[in-house]
Design a protein around this motif. Structure first.
Motif, short mmCIF file in Angstrom:
data_model
loop_
_atom_site.label_atom_id
_atom_site.label_comp_id
_atom_site.label_asym_id
_atom_site.label_seq_id
_atom_site.Cartn_x
_atom_site.Cartn_y
_atom_site.Cartn_z
N ILE A 99 0.82 -1.20 0.00
CA ILE A 99 0.00 0.00 0.00
C ILE A 99 0.86 1.25 0.00
CG2 ILE A 99 -1.84 -1.17 1.26
CD1 ILE A 99 -0.90 0.60 3.71
N ASP A 100 0.25 2.35 -0.43
CA ASP A 100 0.85 3.68 -0.31
C ASP A 100 0.06 4.37 0.80
OD1 ASP A 100 2.09 6.09 -0.63
OD2 ASP A 100 1.85 6.15 -2.81
N LYS A 101 0.64 4.42 2.00
CA LYS A 101 -0.07 4.94 3.17
C LYS A 101 -0.07 6.47 3.18
CE LYS A 101 1.63 5.55 7.34
NZ LYS A 101 1.00 6.85 7.74
N PRO A 102 -1.24 7.08 3.31
CA PRO A 102 -1.27 8.54 3.43
C PRO A 102 -0.94 8.99 4.85
CG PRO A 102 -3.50 7.68 3.45
CD PRO A 102 -2.59 6.50 3.25
N VAL A 103 -0.62 10.26 4.99
CA VAL A 103 -0.38 10.83 6.31
C VAL A 103 -1.65 10.76 7.14
CG1 VAL A 103 -0.98 13.17 5.58
CG2 VAL A 103 0.57 12.85 7.51
N GLY A 104 -1.51 10.65 8.46
CA GLY A 104 -2.66 10.63 9.34
C GLY A 104 -3.26 9.27 9.57
N VAL A 105 -2.59 8.22 9.09
CA VAL A 105 -3.08 6.84 9.26
C VAL A 105 -2.01 6.05 10.02
CG1 VAL A 105 -3.86 4.75 8.10
CG2 VAL A 105 -4.39 6.99 7.12
N ALA A 106 -2.41 5.44 11.12
CA ALA A 106 -1.49 4.60 11.89
C ALA A 106 -1.41 3.21 11.28
CB ALA A 106 -1.97 4.51 13.34
N ALA A 107 -0.32 2.51 11.55
CA ALA A 107 -0.19 1.15 11.02
C ALA A 107 -1.23 0.23 11.64
CB ALA A 107 1.21 0.62 11.29
N HIS A 108 -1.46 0.37 12.95
CA HIS A 108 -2.40 -0.50 13.66
C HIS A 108 -2.91 0.22 14.89
CE1 HIS A 108 0.77 -1.13 16.61
NE2 HIS A 108 1.59 -1.46 15.63
N VAL A 114 -7.29 7.17 18.06
CA VAL A 114 -8.69 6.97 17.68
C VAL A 114 -8.92 7.17 16.18
CG1 VAL A 114 -9.57 7.62 19.95
CG2 VAL A 114 -9.25 9.39 18.21
N GLY A 115 -7.85 7.43 15.44
CA GLY A 115 -7.97 7.67 14.01
C GLY A 115 -7.91 6.38 13.21
N PRO A 116 -7.86 6.51 11.87
CA PRO A 116 -7.83 5.33 11.00
C PRO A 116 -6.51 4.59 11.07
CG PRO A 116 -7.53 7.33 9.71
CD PRO A 116 -7.84 7.78 11.11
N THR A 117 -6.56 3.31 10.72
CA THR A 117 -5.36 2.47 10.71
C THR A 117 -5.28 1.72 9.39
OG1 THR A 117 -6.47 0.54 11.67
CG2 THR A 117 -5.51 2.13 13.21
N VAL A 118 -4.08 1.27 9.06
CA VAL A 118 -3.89 0.46 7.87
C VAL A 118 -4.70 -0.83 7.97
CG1 VAL A 118 -2.20 -0.94 6.61
CG2 VAL A 118 -1.61 1.40 7.30
N VAL A 119 -4.66 -1.48 9.13
CA VAL A 119 -5.39 -2.73 9.33
C VAL A 119 -6.89 -2.51 9.10
CG1 VAL A 119 -6.01 -4.52 10.98
CG2 VAL A 119 -3.67 -3.63 10.94
#
Length: 315
Positions: A99-108, A114-119
């Motif tokens: 994946i190409d992870k955007p800023v503001g997203v945690a891995a897990h 409380v924000g979005p995660t890759v998982v």
């Protein structure tokens, strides 16, 4: 591992390469549990070192025999299934997804986040990922900071998780980052070899510390812009915040990275709300076939825009 009345019993032997680590950090890494949980184990007398209960996280020594009891968790970390619009799928293979992870997203998921995660984002897209590892870290074999964008590989199969986890531990993948740092590094190409540990005054920061974990960063300058430079970074090790800590200690913090001493005025002038740091390329041996595969990511809009302003001059 054994289980008694729902309590997990782990018996561990500290390897030579892990000597000198704080015991809570070591347990969090080896048992794949949140650091906050590792700390509570000491308060509850759940950790023994060489047959003696310890109540604070001392540094481990090679050959230490550990016995760790983890009671059932009444409030486990929850994976929130949240779609992430800007998350891009670079490669979708039978055994893994890049994946190409955007800023503001945690891995897990992690305590306090409380924000979005890759998982969660991959689950929202209907992906079935490996269930190996801690429940909240399904499929995760390496991580990027919330404020860092770029490439990550996530295991979909159990065999991929095992193979990729081993590869990252053995440092065989190629991880290439691009960063814009303040000033002009001298020399223009070199290696930063300095141990990194948790900052003694801030639990959420790291620093170059005597007795820290071995950390090696290779870099070369790509473009110079007066007050800042674009550098390519090759990581030999993968410590938390490694690039940010090393370049800050080197006197050249990542532009926009106020946590590690960047000039807030320069970051604001370039429209940055985070550090200019991007995981540009990722290569590894396919976890099943062994074939070398490599992927590349474009700069996201905020980093590309800041870079264009630097190229136009005036900074």
């Amino acid at each position: 591992m054994s289980t008694t009345g729902g309590t997990q019993i782990h018996e561990l032997l500290v390897a030579d390469e892990d000597a000198g680590q704080r015991l809570d950090s070591y347990l969090a890494k080896v048992l794949e549990i949140p650091r906050v949980l590792a700390k509570t184990l000491f308060k509850d007398s759940m950790v023994e070192v060489n047959g003696r209960v310890v109540t604070k996280p001392l540094k481990v020594r090679a050959g230490d025999a550990l016995r760790v009891s983890i009671p059932p968790q009444s409030d486990p970390l929850e994976i929130r299934v949240i779609a992430v619009e800007d998350l891009k799928i670079i490669a979708d293979e039978d055994d893994y997804v890049v994946i190409d992870k955007p800023v503001g997203v945690a891995a897990h998921p992690s305590p306090g986040w409380v924000g979005p995660t890759v998982v969660g984002a991959l689950m929202a897209e209907g992906y079935n990922i490996s269930t190996s590892g801690a429940a909240e870290r399904q499929g995760i074999v390496h991580r990027l900071d919330v404020g860092t964008s770029g490439l990550m590989v996530v295991a979909k199969s159990e065999r991929a998780y095992t193979g990729l986890k081993r590869a990252f531990k053995e440092r065989t993948p190629k991880k290439v980052y691009h960063a814009v740092v303040q000033g002009l590094p001298d020399p223009l190409e070199g290696t930063i070899d300095a141990p990194i540990g948790r900052h003694p005054g801030h639990d959420w920061k790291f620093a170059v510390l005597e007795g820290g974990r071995d950390s090696v960063t290779h870099y070369e300058m790509l473009e110079a812009f007066g007050r800042a430079s674009l550098v390519e970074v090759h990581l030999e090790t993968g410590r938390t915040h490694q690039i940010r800590v090393h370049f800050s200690a080197f006197g050249h913090p990542c532009v926009g990275d106020q946590t590690y001493g960047a000039d807030p005025n320069l970051g604001a002038a370039l429209g940055l709300t985070r550090q200019w740091l991007h995981a540009k390329r990722l290569g590894f041996n396919h976890p099943v076939t062994g074939e070398w595969v490599e992927y590349e990511s474009e700069y996201p809009h905020d980093l590309a825009g800041a870079l264009e302003l630097l190229r136009e001059g005036g900074y």
